[in-house]
Design a protein around this motif. Structure first.
Motif, PDB file in Angstrom:
ATOM      1  N   MET A   1       1.343  -1.477   0.081  1.00  0.00           N
ATOM      2  CA  MET A   1       0.204   0.211   0.254  1.00  0.00           C
ATOM      3  C   MET A   1       0.716   1.120  -0.203  1.00  0.00           C
ATOM      4  O   MET A   1       1.863   1.152   0.864  1.00  0.00           O
ATOM      5  CB  MET A   1      -1.151   0.056   0.895  1.00  0.00           C
ATOM      6  CG  MET A   1      -1.943   1.302   0.904  1.00  0.00           C
ATOM      7  SD  MET A   1      -2.934   1.440   2.896  1.00  0.00           S
ATOM      8  CE  MET A   1      -3.924  -0.300   3.162  1.00  0.00           C
ATOM      9  N   THR A   2       0.977   1.964  -0.747  1.00  0.00           N
ATOM     10  CA  THR A   2       1.251   3.355  -1.005  1.00  0.00           C
ATOM     11  C   THR A   2       0.717   4.228  -0.002  1.00  0.00           C
ATOM     12  O   THR A   2       0.325   4.205   0.462  1.00  0.00           O
ATOM     13  CB  THR A   2       1.345   3.799  -2.398  1.00  0.00           C
ATOM     14  OG1 THR A   2       0.283   4.381  -2.187  1.00  0.00           O
ATOM     15  CG2 THR A   2       1.869   3.097  -3.170  1.00  0.00           C
ATOM     16  N   ALA A   3       1.526   5.524   0.127  1.00  0.00           N
ATOM     17  CA  ALA A   3       1.025   6.686   0.616  1.00  0.00           C
ATOM     18  C   ALA A   3      -0.273   7.219   0.516  1.00  0.00           C
ATOM     19  O   ALA A   3      -0.983   7.695   0.942  1.00  0.00           O
ATOM     20  CB  ALA A   3       2.561   7.866   0.466  1.00  0.00           C
ATOM     21  N   ASP A   4      -0.697   7.796  -1.582  1.00  0.00           N
ATOM     22  CA  ASP A   4      -1.543   7.833  -1.528  1.00  0.00           C
ATOM     23  C   ASP A   4      -2.588   7.156  -1.441  1.00  0.00           C
ATOM     24  O   ASP A   4      -3.867   7.437  -1.380  1.00  0.00           O
ATOM     25  CB  ASP A   4      -1.241   7.971  -3.263  1.00  0.00           C
ATOM     26  CG  ASP A   4      -0.027   8.997  -3.783  1.00  0.00           C
ATOM     27  OD1 ASP A   4      -0.398   9.681  -3.228  1.00  0.00           O
ATOM     28  OD2 ASP A   4       0.156   8.907  -5.237  1.00  0.00           O
ATOM     29  N   ASP A   5      -2.340   5.653  -1.686  1.00  0.00           N
ATOM     30  CA  ASP A   5      -3.389   4.611  -1.068  1.00  0.00           C
ATOM     31  C   ASP A   5      -4.184   5.150   0.440  1.00  0.00           C
ATOM     32  O   ASP A   5      -5.186   4.967   0.525  1.00  0.00           O
ATOM     33  CB  ASP A   5      -3.144   3.453  -1.202  1.00  0.00           C
ATOM     34  CG  ASP A   5      -2.704   2.797  -2.263  1.00  0.00           C
ATOM     35  OD1 ASP A   5      -3.441   3.101  -3.285  1.00  0.00           O
ATOM     36  OD2 ASP A   5      -1.359   1.441  -2.773  1.00  0.00           O
ATOM     37  N   ARG A   6      -2.946   5.442   1.294  1.00  0.00           N
ATOM     38  CA  ARG A   6      -3.314   5.805   2.738  1.00  0.00           C
ATOM     39  C   ARG A   6      -4.449   7.182   2.600  1.00  0.00           C
ATOM     40  O   ARG A   6      -5.634   7.178   3.268  1.00  0.00           O
ATOM     41  CB  ARG A   6      -2.295   6.188   3.693  1.00  0.00           C
ATOM     42  CG  ARG A   6      -1.733   4.169   3.492  1.00  0.00           C
ATOM     43  CD  ARG A   6      -0.910   4.808   4.689  1.00  0.00           C
ATOM     44  NE  ARG A   6      -0.059   3.184   5.185  1.00  0.00           N
ATOM     45  CZ  ARG A   6       1.161   3.322   4.445  1.00  0.00           C
ATOM     46  NH1 ARG A   6       1.739   3.584   3.814  1.00  0.00           N
ATOM     47  NH2 ARG A   6       1.869   1.411   4.558  1.00  0.00           N
ATOM     48  N   ASP A   7      -3.604   7.845   1.578  1.00  0.00           N
ATOM     49  CA  ASP A   7      -4.843   9.350   1.928  1.00  0.00           C
ATOM     50  C   ASP A   7      -6.891   8.549   1.221  1.00  0.00           C
ATOM     51  O   ASP A   7      -6.913   9.749   1.948  1.00  0.00           O
ATOM     52  CB  ASP A   7      -3.507   9.829   0.748  1.00  0.00           C
ATOM     53  CG  ASP A   7      -2.824  10.271   1.552  1.00  0.00           C
ATOM     54  OD1 ASP A   7      -2.489  10.849   2.879  1.00  0.00           O
ATOM     55  OD2 ASP A   7      -1.702  11.197   0.806  1.00  0.00           O
ATOM     56  N   LEU A   8      -6.108   8.073   0.535  1.00  0.00           N
ATOM     57  CA  LEU A   8      -7.122   7.623  -0.725  1.00  0.00           C
ATOM     58  C   LEU A   8      -8.300   6.926   0.940  1.00  0.00           C
ATOM     59  O   LEU A   8      -9.561   7.902   1.273  1.00  0.00           O
ATOM     60  CB  LEU A   8      -7.128   7.122  -1.333  1.00  0.00           C
ATOM     61  CG  LEU A   8      -8.577   5.899  -2.149  1.00  0.00           C
ATOM     62  CD1 LEU A   8      -8.931   6.888  -2.691  1.00  0.00           C
ATOM     63  CD2 LEU A   8      -8.356   4.965  -3.042  1.00  0.00           C
TER      64      LEU A   8
END
Length: 96
Positions: A1-8
């Protein structure tokens, strides 16, 4: 999981259903989080194989097919999600 995924996930937690909210370990194990995780058209399932290993699978009610779980790819952008969010708006304003 990427940082963008966590933000989403963090920014759209109100759109996550009980299956995903109840499976943080399986969700965290995903390589990429599909936009289906925060889509009103997605129907998520927790599936266990014969050995008891669990995985997540997503069926899309718009496309009438499995969008995550049987393949490695993740849907990152989807017009059907935009349409589903627009239908949720009481005044017809675009949810983008």
């Amino acid at each position: 999981m990427t940082a963008d995924d966590r933000d989403l996930l963090e920014q759209n937690q109100h759109l996550q259903g009980p299956t995903l909210l109840g499976a943080p370990i399986l969700l965290g194990a995903m390589k990429r989080i599909p936009v289906c995780a925060v889509c009103p058209s997605a129907r998520w399932y927790r599936i266990a194989d014969k050995a008891g290993a669990e995985r997540l699978e997503c069926f899309c009610t718009e496309f009438r097919g499995v969008m995550y779980g049987v393949k490695e790819e993740a849907v990152m952008s989807c017009d059907a999600r935009t349409d589903a969010l627009d239908r949720r708006q009481p005044d017809g304003a675009s949810a983008g």
